[in-house]
Design a protein around this motif. Structure first.
Motif, PDB file in Angstrom:
ATOM      1  N   SER A  62      32.285  25.614  14.135  1.00 35.76           N
ATOM      2  CA  SER A  62      33.142  24.512  15.194  1.00 35.76           C
ATOM      3  C   SER A  62      34.307  24.454  13.962  1.00 35.76           C
ATOM      4  CB  SER A  62      32.517  23.361  15.393  1.00 35.76           C
ATOM      5  OG  SER A  62      31.931  22.879  14.251  1.00 35.76           O
ATOM      6  N   THR A  63      34.107  24.440  12.569  1.00 36.16           N
ATOM      7  CA  THR A  63      35.325  23.932  11.812  1.00 36.16           C
ATOM      8  C   THR A  63      36.094  25.229  11.881  1.00 36.16           C
ATOM      9  OG1 THR A  63      33.644  22.973  10.293  1.00 36.16           O
ATOM     10  CG2 THR A  63      35.767  23.496   9.412  1.00 36.16           C
ATOM     11  N   LEU A  64      35.364  26.469  11.985  1.00 34.70           N
ATOM     12  CA  LEU A  64      36.238  27.828  12.071  1.00 34.70           C
ATOM     13  C   LEU A  64      37.197  27.802  13.257  1.00 34.70           C
ATOM     14  CD1 LEU A  64      33.522  30.194  10.566  1.00 34.70           C
ATOM     15  CD2 LEU A  64      35.335  28.968   9.235  1.00 34.70           C
ATOM     16  N   HIS A  65      36.792  27.406  14.216  1.00 31.72           N
ATOM     17  CA  HIS A  65      37.379  27.424  15.495  1.00 31.72           C
ATOM     18  C   HIS A  65      38.335  26.243  15.658  1.00 31.72           C
ATOM     19  CE1 HIS A  65      35.587  30.840  17.571  1.00 31.72           C
ATOM     20  NE2 HIS A  65      34.498  30.747  17.089  1.00 31.72           N
ATOM     21  N   LEU A  66      38.019  25.115  15.016  1.00 31.66           N
ATOM     22  CA  LEU A  66      39.038  24.033  15.233  1.00 31.66           C
ATOM     23  C   LEU A  66      40.284  24.061  14.215  1.00 31.66           C
ATOM     24  CD1 LEU A  66      36.485  21.135  15.806  1.00 31.66           C
ATOM     25  CD2 LEU A  66      38.169  22.107  17.427  1.00 31.66           C
ATOM     26  N   GLN A  67      40.216  24.927  13.313  1.00 32.95           N
ATOM     27  CA  GLN A  67      41.099  24.847  12.259  1.00 32.95           C
ATOM     28  C   GLN A  67      42.175  25.605  12.868  1.00 32.95           C
ATOM     29  OE1 GLN A  67      39.967  27.255   8.581  1.00 32.95           O
ATOM     30  NE2 GLN A  67      39.768  29.081   9.986  1.00 32.95           N
ATOM     31  N   GLY A  68      43.442  24.843  12.673  1.00 36.52           N
ATOM     32  CA  GLY A  68      44.654  25.344  13.258  1.00 36.52           C
ATOM     33  C   GLY A  68      44.760  24.815  14.725  1.00 36.52           C
ATOM     34  N   ARG A  69      43.870  24.249  15.386  1.00 34.36           N
ATOM     35  CA  ARG A  69      44.175  23.692  16.381  1.00 34.36           C
ATOM     36  C   ARG A  69      44.882  22.124  16.598  1.00 34.36           C
ATOM     37  NH1 ARG A  69      41.732  25.151  21.399  1.00 34.36           N
ATOM     38  NH2 ARG A  69      40.637  27.116  21.163  1.00 34.36           N
ATOM     39  N   CYS A  70      44.744  21.675  15.483  1.00 36.03           N
ATOM     40  CA  CYS A  70      44.973  20.247  15.351  1.00 36.03           C
ATOM     41  C   CYS A  70      46.031  19.880  14.152  1.00 36.03           C
ATOM     42  CB  CYS A  70      43.800  19.475  15.237  1.00 36.03           C
ATOM     43  SG  CYS A  70      42.673  19.702  13.850  1.00 36.03           S
ATOM     44  N   LYS A  71      46.641  18.808  13.835  1.00 39.21           N
ATOM     45  CA  LYS A  71      47.623  18.565  12.901  1.00 39.21           C
ATOM     46  C   LYS A  71      46.563  18.583  11.642  1.00 39.21           C
ATOM     47  CE  LYS A  71      50.697  15.244  11.296  1.00 39.21           C
ATOM     48  NZ  LYS A  71      51.338  13.804  11.608  1.00 39.21           N
ATOM     49  N   LYS A  72      45.541  17.987  11.455  1.00 32.82           N
ATOM     50  CA  LYS A  72      44.760  18.111  10.210  1.00 32.82           C
ATOM     51  C   LYS A  72      43.284  17.912  10.846  1.00 32.82           C
ATOM     52  CE  LYS A  72      44.384  17.036   5.737  1.00 32.82           C
ATOM     53  NZ  LYS A  72      45.122  17.963   4.862  1.00 32.82           N
ATOM     54  N   LEU A  73      42.636  18.919  10.046  1.00 34.66           N
ATOM     55  CA  LEU A  73      40.906  18.646  10.089  1.00 34.66           C
ATOM     56  C   LEU A  73      40.595  18.556   8.657  1.00 34.66           C
ATOM     57  CD1 LEU A  73      38.503  19.199  11.829  1.00 34.66           C
ATOM     58  CD2 LEU A  73      38.786  21.462  11.308  1.00 34.66           C
TER      59      LEU A  73
END
Length: 159
Positions: A47-58
């Motif tokens: 999930s971390t790999l797929h969420l990176q870049g989808r939001c301002k800050k992870l």
């Protein structure tokens, strides 16, 4: 039988490099994360790999050192603020990291995480908790309202 099918679905997804969620759970999570959001994640992985870049800050927090090292080698450090924290410090100093629009609780000490994020949630926020079938997590409803459920993923907001 449905519980077994969900577990098989999650396992297959994780083997294919997808988040260890059912497709419905992943859609619920993904569709509620916007490009302008600041996201905090307890428990890292696909999930971390797929969420990176989808939001301002992870910001992702992981307690297991071996798993942390494994995931760290795969993430983009420009996109993910990744922290290893032993369990006794899992939720320490969250105020220094926050505030957050979205929090994902899918790691250890979930009740403690839910309690300790209350002060770092933005006004319009979403808290996702996975494995809601575990009845001990329902104690979170003391501080939160259940807004939506898809399989074993819930969307909560604070009262």
């Amino acid at each position: 039988m449905w519980h077994v099918l969900k577990q098989i679905s999650r396992y297959i997804n994780s083997q294919l490099g997808r988040p260890h969620l059912t497709l419905g759970e992943w859609r619920l999570l993904r569709n509620n994360i916007k490009k302008q959001h600041r996201v905090l994640e307890f428990g890292s992985g696909n999930s971390t790999l797929h969420l990176q870049g989808r939001c301002k800050k992870l910001v992702s927090i992981e307690h297991n050192r071996r798993w942390y090292d494994f995931v760290k080698a795969k993430i983009d450090p420009e996109l993910v603020d990744y922290h290893h924290r032993p369990l006794k410090h899992y939720t320490k100093d969250l105020q220094k990291l926050g505030p957050f629009d979205v929090v994902i609780i899918d790691g250890r000490a979930r009740l403690k995480c839910a309690r300790n994020i209350l002060k770092i949630l933005k006004k319009d926020h979403a808290v996702f908790v996975h494995d809601w079938f575990r009845s001990q997590y329902h104690r979170m409803l003391k501080d939160y309202i259940l807004v939506h459920r898809k399989h074993d993923m819930v969307l909560l907001i604070k009262k």
